[in-house]
Enzyme design. Structure first.
Site, mmCIF file in Angstrom:
data_model
loop_
_atom_site.group_PDB
_atom_site.id
_atom_site.type_symbol
_atom_site.label_atom_id
_atom_site.label_comp_id
_atom_site.label_asym_id
_atom_site.label_seq_id
_atom_site.Cartn_x
_atom_site.Cartn_y
_atom_site.Cartn_z
ATOM 1 N N SER A 197 1.456 -9.697 -1.189
ATOM 2 C CA SER A 197 1.215 -8.261 -1.036
ATOM 3 C C SER A 197 1.418 -7.736 0.378
ATOM 4 O O SER A 197 1.689 -6.562 0.574
ATOM 5 C CB SER A 197 -0.188 -7.924 -1.512
ATOM 6 O OG SER A 197 -1.139 -8.711 -0.829
ATOM 7 N N GLU A 200 -9.508 6.648 3.127
ATOM 8 C CA GLU A 200 -10.411 5.654 3.683
ATOM 9 C C GLU A 200 -9.580 4.416 3.997
ATOM 10 O O GLU A 200 -8.510 4.222 3.423
ATOM 11 C CB GLU A 200 -11.498 5.295 2.662
ATOM 12 C CG GLU A 200 -11.120 4.219 1.627
ATOM 13 C CD GLU A 200 -9.978 4.599 0.697
ATOM 14 O OE1 GLU A 200 -9.754 5.805 0.501
ATOM 15 O OE2 GLU A 200 -9.307 3.691 0.152
ATOM 16 N N LYS A 223 0.814 -1.225 0.000
ATOM 17 C CA LYS A 223 0.000 0.000 0.000
ATOM 18 C C LYS A 223 0.845 1.271 0.000
ATOM 19 O O LYS A 223 0.444 2.307 -0.541
ATOM 20 C CB LYS A 223 -0.923 0.011 1.217
ATOM 21 C CG LYS A 223 -2.049 -1.020 1.157
ATOM 22 C CD LYS A 223 -3.113 -0.629 0.156
ATOM 23 C CE LYS A 223 -4.291 -1.593 0.174
ATOM 24 N NZ LYS A 223 -5.213 -1.347 -0.957
#
Lengths: 258, 393
Positions: free
Chosen positions: B377, B111, B89
């Protein structure tokens, strides 16, 4: 001539459009509320199509959407309710909602049935102008007015484009905000209203968002042809135990100084 | 370029910018500026330096020996779990905060679902000294307490979203409302390849460093930059978009997307959007969406909070539509078992999102010579509670 065009031709000022959510507070209140709005003296009825994710709405209208959906409100039922309303209501009816429920119903089917059942105009705030270009012939052949929003941050060039695509009226959002009652207008907001008034739009414009009482309604009417009230009316419906009396009092209180 | 966004923001029939007029100026300002800013040499230098020195890139492409023996293929793990903050991220939040600064923005909103994107955003805001507000569903705040506190330690304000079902979808709605109400000084860092154009393209570009590195690393390890398979989990789809990006036009590379089947695709409790969704509009783009017949968005379910989203990015909807990506799904149990298996065979506890990608190995028809890259990930530290509750280890 469409009911909206006729209205704006006959009446240049103090036009009151009242918004409420279909299926709220009870599933079948949609029809009764419309009748009381007409008899109470509203000029336009704006009925919201409830959606699970109303991103442009503040807490009041969000909550009414949720209640309506929990009540079992659907697009199909709304179109039936409009047909029922049209039996004794003659003022313009505008449907307002997010695009997705309309897309799932089928855009063409929705427009055809809406027009056949007596809807005069559509407001779909998240429909891009480009996308509307593909549907323009359909809505105009059905006599449906399509109303777009402008906001204080909309450029002059874009205002002209939006005005060009809109028919019936242009919906001027009073501030950069989600829906909901606020206290009065700032000097910046009035400057923006003046800019719209001086822009010589082909359509009349109504001011919405933050209209909650006589003061904000009459101030908005100094610049536009009138105003739209939503959240304040939803709050009233939430609390009312006598629609007939409360709705006519509400409309009266907006239109004239108490 | 069949799979890149067109000038109107569409991937085939998906994408676009379906936003109310109040958001138009914000999104339009971004659209007009993002490519020119991203292409500035000074931006690229700063972005690359932070990815290297701060995030810890390039992340390793690790040859998983024992996993390869078990599945009879050459399996590599792209170790995004080793990024600072524990997931891919941060590649995107670094890119977007640099962009926001160049656009003169003072405040950041975001968010978050599980909290990974929220933490990555709070982290870069601390790094840049910018004001940070993160919207998070009340339910997710209760479920992901440690990440809430991580964000607060980093100086972010975490605002509970109490509308709807109080999860990621509702947090996204609240962040959009905040942006409508604060148009001039605020940038909204969306965490996935969703939202109105240009977000899906912008986030994809920032994540594309993943496939750029895979190519170079495979060239070195295998003498060939092209794997036979790239496998990634898909919630909104940001890690998958990054892992696919530089292989999209190379049709001989099989791309596999793994969605969360929850308790089973047909159980009524799943997040398998390509299996269950229809074309619709949510959060500013036209994409595949889990919804009722009446166009109301369905709340998805997955054991993994990061895959718990009712749609997928429009790029993925297009890749599904054109069959460029093969979409499969893994249930909660499949994913948890795969997470334990990876822990035991390679000593790596994966995030439950990433465990879905590992679980797909069983569904691939691979030859022993096939090179398979799994995009790992994120790491599993944040999911310890869920592993413990699942208990079968």
């Amino acid at each position: 001539m469409s009911r909206l065009k006729q209205l704006f031709q006959d009446k240049k000022n103090n036009i009151l459009s009242v918004f409420y959510t279909a299926g709220f507070p009870k599933l079948n209140d949609t029809v009764e509320i419309a009748r009381h709005l007409q008899s109470g003296g509203a000029d336009i009825i704006e009925i919201g199509i409830p959606f699970s994710d109303p991103v442009a709405d503040g807490p009041t209208i969000q909550a009414s959407n949720k209640v309506a959906l929990d009540n079992g409100m659907t697009v199909k039922l709304l179109l039936e309710q409009v047909k029922e309303i049209r039996k004794d209501v003659n003022i313009p009816i505008v449907l307002m909602g997010y695009l997705n429920p309309v897309l799932q119903y089928g855009f063409e089917k929705f427009c055809k049935e809406a027009a056949a059942n007596g809807v005069d105009g559509l407001i779909l705030p998240d429909m891009p102008l480009d996308e509307f270009n593909e549907h323009k012939d359909l809505t105009s052949s059905l006599g449906l007015d399509v109303i777009f929003l402008v906001s204080p941050t909309t450029s002059a060039e874009r205002i002209n484009m939006i005005d060009g695509l809109s028919s019936g009226f242009v919906y001027a959002v009073s501030s950069s905000s989600t829906t909901g009652a606020k206290k009065g207008f700032t000097a910046d907001q009035e400057q923006y209203f003046q800019k719209l008034k001086s822009a010589n739009l082909k359509n009349p414009f109504l001011i919405g968002f933050g209209i909650s009482d006589h003061a904000t309604f009459s101030k908005a009417s100094e610049y536009g042809s009138g105003a739209i009230v939503g959240s304040a009316f939803i709050n009233l419906l939430q609390e009312s135990s006598n629609f007939g009396k409360d709705i006519s009092q509400f409309v009266e209180s907006l239109k004239s100084k108490s | 370029m069949k799979y890149t966004v067109n000038e109107k923001g569409f991937y085939g029939k998906f994408g676009g910018a379906y936003i109310p007029e109040m958001l138009y100026p914000n999104v339009e300002e971004l659209r007009q500026n993002y490519t020119s800013i991203i292409n500035e040499p000074s931006f690229q230098t700063e972005f690359a330096k932070l990815l290297k020195d701060y995030v810890g890139r390039p992340t390793p492409l690790y040859f998983a020996q024992r996993l390869s023996e078990a599945y009879k293929a050459k399996i590599y793990l792209k170790r995004e779990d080793l990024c600072h903050t524990g997931a891919h991220k941060i590649n995107n939040t670094i890119g977007q905060i640099l962009l926001a600064r160049r656009m003169g923005k003072k405040k950041i909103i975001a968010e978050t679902g599980a909290g990974q994107h929220g933490v990555a955003t709070a982290t870069v805001c601390a790094l840049m000294g910018m004001d940070c507000t993160v919207y998070m569903g009340q339910l997710d705040m209760d479920r992901q307490r440690p990440n809430v506190e991580r964000m607060r330690i980093l100086g972010a304000q975490v605002v509970p979203a109490r509308s709807g079902n109080m999860t990621l979808k509702d947090a996204t709605n609240e962040a959009m409302r905040h942006w409508i109400n604060n148009p001039s000084d605020t940038h909204y860092i969306i965490g996935s390849v969703v939202g109105p154009h240009p977000y899906p393209d912008m986030v994809t570009r920032f994540q594309s460093v993943i496939s750029e590195e895979i190519k170079a690393q495979l060239q070195e390890a295998e003498g060939n930059p092209f794997p036979d398979y790239v496998v990634a989990c898909v919630g909104g789809g940001s890690n998958a978009a990054g892992a696919y990006y530089h292989f999209l036009e190379d049709e001989h590379v099989n791309l596999v997307g793994v969605e969360a089947a929850g308790k089973g695709v047909d159980s009524g409790e799943s997040a398998a959007t390509t299996a269950l969704g229809k074309t619709g509009v949510l959060h500013g783009s036209k994409t595949l969406l889990m919804q009722t017949e009446d166009g109301q968005v369905i709340e998805p379910y997955s054991i993994s909070a990061g895959l718990d989203y009712p749609g997928i990015g429009p790029l993925h909807a297009h890749l599904f539509d054109t069959q460029r990506v093969q979409f499969v799904s893994a249930t909660d149990d499949d994913a948890m078992q795969a997470g334990i298996e990876l822990s035991r065979t390679e000593g790596i506890i994966p995030a439950i999102e990433s465990a879905h990608a590992v679980a797909a190995l069983k569904q691939l028809a691979v030859d022993p010579d096939d090179v398979v890259v799994i995009n790992l990930s994120g790491r599993g530290d944040k999911d310890l509670e869920t592993y413990i509750r699942w208990g079968k280890y």
